[in-house]
Design an enzyme around this catalytic site. Sequence first.
Site, PDB file in Angstrom:
ATOM      1  N   TYR A 103       0.695  57.329  52.328  1.00 55.21           N
ATOM      2  CA  TYR A 103       1.785  56.394  51.998  1.00 55.21           C
ATOM      3  C   TYR A 103       1.930  56.290  50.472  1.00 55.21           C
ATOM      4  O   TYR A 103       3.016  56.409  49.917  1.00 55.21           O
ATOM      5  CB  TYR A 103       1.497  55.013  52.604  1.00 55.21           C
ATOM      6  CG  TYR A 103       2.242  53.899  51.937  1.00 55.21           C
ATOM      7  CD1 TYR A 103       3.589  53.683  52.207  1.00 55.21           C
ATOM      8  CD2 TYR A 103       1.621  53.070  50.995  1.00 55.21           C
ATOM      9  CE1 TYR A 103       4.289  52.670  51.563  1.00 55.21           C
ATOM     10  CE2 TYR A 103       2.309  52.065  50.347  1.00 55.21           C
ATOM     11  CZ  TYR A 103       3.645  51.863  50.635  1.00 55.21           C
ATOM     12  OH  TYR A 103       4.335  50.868  49.986  1.00 55.21           O
ATOM     13  N   SER A 151       5.818  51.079  44.445  1.00 56.76           N
ATOM     14  CA  SER A 151       4.696  50.185  44.752  1.00 56.76           C
ATOM     15  C   SER A 151       3.596  50.341  43.718  1.00 56.76           C
ATOM     16  O   SER A 151       3.418  51.422  43.132  1.00 56.76           O
ATOM     17  CB  SER A 151       4.150  50.577  46.132  1.00 56.76           C
ATOM     18  OG  SER A 151       2.888  50.015  46.338  1.00 56.76           O
ATOM     19  N   LYS A 198       5.015  57.505  47.582  1.00 62.41           N
ATOM     20  CA  LYS A 198       5.630  56.718  46.497  1.00 62.41           C
ATOM     21  C   LYS A 198       5.505  57.481  45.168  1.00 62.41           C
ATOM     22  O   LYS A 198       6.432  57.512  44.369  1.00 62.41           O
ATOM     23  CB  LYS A 198       4.975  55.334  46.395  1.00 62.41           C
ATOM     24  CG  LYS A 198       5.275  54.427  47.583  1.00 62.41           C
ATOM     25  CD  LYS A 198       6.761  54.111  47.718  1.00 62.41           C
ATOM     26  CE  LYS A 198       7.081  53.256  48.914  1.00 62.41           C
ATOM     27  NZ  LYS A 198       8.513  53.168  49.224  1.00 62.41           N
TER      28      LYS A 198
HETATM   29  C1  UD1 Z   1      -1.184  47.896  50.092  1.00 69.32           C
HETATM   30  C2  UD1 Z   1      -0.653  48.499  48.828  1.00 69.32           C
HETATM   31  C3  UD1 Z   1       0.764  48.091  48.615  1.00 69.32           C
HETATM   32  C4  UD1 Z   1       1.582  48.431  49.815  1.00 69.32           C
HETATM   33  C5  UD1 Z   1       1.011  47.730  51.020  1.00 69.32           C
HETATM   34  C6  UD1 Z   1       1.795  48.141  52.254  1.00 69.32           C
HETATM   35  C7  UD1 Z   1      -2.373  48.826  47.102  1.00 69.32           C
HETATM   36  C8  UD1 Z   1      -3.080  48.233  45.956  1.00 69.32           C
HETATM   37  N1  UD1 Z   1      -1.454  48.030  47.671  1.00 69.32           N
HETATM   38  O1  UD1 Z   1      -1.305  46.524  49.857  1.00 69.32           O
HETATM   39  O2  UD1 Z   1       1.283  48.749  47.502  1.00 69.32           O
HETATM   40  O3  UD1 Z   1       2.921  48.043  49.622  1.00 69.32           O
HETATM   41  O4  UD1 Z   1      -0.337  48.123  51.191  1.00 69.32           O
HETATM   42  O5  UD1 Z   1       1.291  47.549  53.390  1.00 69.32           O
HETATM   43  O6  UD1 Z   1      -2.579  49.933  47.502  1.00 69.32           O
HETATM   44  N2  UD1 Z   1      -6.881  41.617  53.926  1.00 69.32           N
HETATM   45  C9  UD1 Z   1      -7.891  40.998  54.647  1.00 69.32           C
HETATM   46  N3  UD1 Z   1      -7.704  40.814  55.987  1.00 69.32           N
HETATM   47  C10 UD1 Z   1      -6.564  41.220  56.633  1.00 69.32           C
HETATM   48  C11 UD1 Z   1      -5.538  41.857  55.877  1.00 69.32           C
HETATM   49  C12 UD1 Z   1      -5.740  42.038  54.528  1.00 69.32           C
HETATM   50  O7  UD1 Z   1      -8.919  40.633  54.107  1.00 69.32           O
HETATM   51  O8  UD1 Z   1      -6.470  41.033  57.859  1.00 69.32           O
HETATM   52  C13 UD1 Z   1      -7.092  41.831  52.478  1.00 69.32           C
HETATM   53  C14 UD1 Z   1      -7.109  43.295  52.090  1.00 69.32           C
HETATM   54  O9  UD1 Z   1      -8.397  43.828  52.176  1.00 69.32           O
HETATM   55  C15 UD1 Z   1      -6.597  43.196  50.650  1.00 69.32           C
HETATM   56  C16 UD1 Z   1      -5.672  41.993  50.655  1.00 69.32           C
HETATM   57  O10 UD1 Z   1      -5.995  41.256  51.816  1.00 69.32           O
HETATM   58  O11 UD1 Z   1      -7.653  42.939  49.795  1.00 69.32           O
HETATM   59  C17 UD1 Z   1      -4.222  42.374  50.727  1.00 69.32           C
HETATM   60  O12 UD1 Z   1      -4.052  43.310  51.772  1.00 69.32           O
HETATM   61  P1  UD1 Z   1      -2.612  43.773  52.265  1.00 69.32           P
HETATM   62  O13 UD1 Z   1      -1.749  42.578  52.451  1.00 69.32           O
HETATM   63  O14 UD1 Z   1      -2.796  44.693  53.420  1.00 69.32           O
HETATM   64  O15 UD1 Z   1      -2.005  44.559  51.049  1.00 69.32           O
HETATM   65  P2  UD1 Z   1      -2.627  45.743  50.156  1.00 69.32           P
HETATM   66  O16 UD1 Z   1      -3.571  46.546  50.941  1.00 69.32           O
HETATM   67  O17 UD1 Z   1      -3.082  45.143  48.870  1.00 69.32           O
END
Ligand code: UD1
Length: 343
Positions: free
Chosen positions: A152, A127, A156
């Site tokens: 987590y 990841s 990795k």
């Molecule tokens: C993270 C990890 C990724 C991992 C994944 C597993 C990093 C950079 N990425 O992804 O490697 O495989 O977790 O789950 O560490 N968001 C909202 N509202 C929500 C959900 C998400 O605003 O309800 C935003 C988050 O703040 C983020 C983006 O959407 O900025 C993506 O979030 P998400 O889909 O959870 O993935 P990551 O956290 O980027």
Amino acid sequence: MRPKVLVTGGTGYIGSHTILDLLENGCDAVCVDSCINSDTSCLKAIKELTGTEIPFYKADLCDLKATEQVFRDHPDIAGIIHFAALKAVGESVEKPLLYFRNNLESLINILDLSLRYGVKAFIFSSSCTVYGDVTHSPVDENTPWQEAASPYGRTKQIGEQIITDTLRHTDMKSILLRYFNPAGAHPSGKMGESPINPPQNLVPVITETAIGKRKSMTVFGTDYPTRDGSCIRDYIHVCDLAHAHTLALKYIFEGRQDEQTGIFNLGIGNGLTVLEIIEAFQRVTGVSLSYILGDRRPGDVMAIYSDHTKAGRLLGWEPKMTIDDIVSTAWTWEKNRSAAGKS
Ligand code: UD1
């Protein structure tokens, strides 16, 4: 002859799409999964889409004996794609030992068996989280790691190191695939993300909100120094991601990989903000979304997106799907799931 590939975590989100891609591209597949966060409905979809019923084993890879049975039954396994792992960032912060025990013990077991049974190629589901809180993007494979933001992420990082150290003096080759943000579903509408636990990732949260499973959703942070204040990520369609695994295996099988362990970033190479994803969803589907602007989520990285030049150059991989494809296929999948009465 079609090489036989063992896919661990094969009933999960990326695993199931990868099995489909393998079958469509000249490989046979065997699937093992503990089904603690997935079910076997994807195997039915795979059969409908390819006409192939693949061997399935319900087993936890931490159970060495049960896992060895798979190798006994299939001594001709040529390659492994190892997806099986726990992946909820927040849960890993609360229960680090669960993550270390599960993700690392399972990896050690599968590596041990792969070496004992003469497997030639090992693909690891890594990841972009290994890069930690980076200061600039795009990141390429040589970007130095920062401190992992969660246990987590640490599993990795350690997983990559275990593989690299273990394979150094063996004739098994490996590829570590560093995914950015996988999203979307199969265009047939028959397969997609189907977790048993409520998803925390952005795209399934959006589709669940749009269909009414959630009343509203929160944008985590709008005061980041980005173009609209929300976080930037690199969203890659799950089918494009799946195909990279088939190409990685072929790269090893065809003797094209010189190094013992190769590393590839898999992202679209472009960052989008959370608000841009919401806008894309509303524009493509015509559905308006109920969301609130909330506080930052602890542990989130402000911005990260990939440089995937190496995967293009060596594996011949190019993502074909756009963000519009991601949101439209994810939405079709959500509607189909809902019509089938799945929560
Ligand atoms: C993270 C990890 C990724 C991992 C994944 C597993 C990093 C950079 N990425 O992804 O490697 O495989 O977790 O789950 O560490 N968001 C909202 N509202 C929500 C959900 C998400 O605003 O309800 C935003 C988050 O703040 C983020 C983006 O959407 O900025 C993506 O979030 P998400 O889909 O959870 O993935 P990551 O956290 O980027």
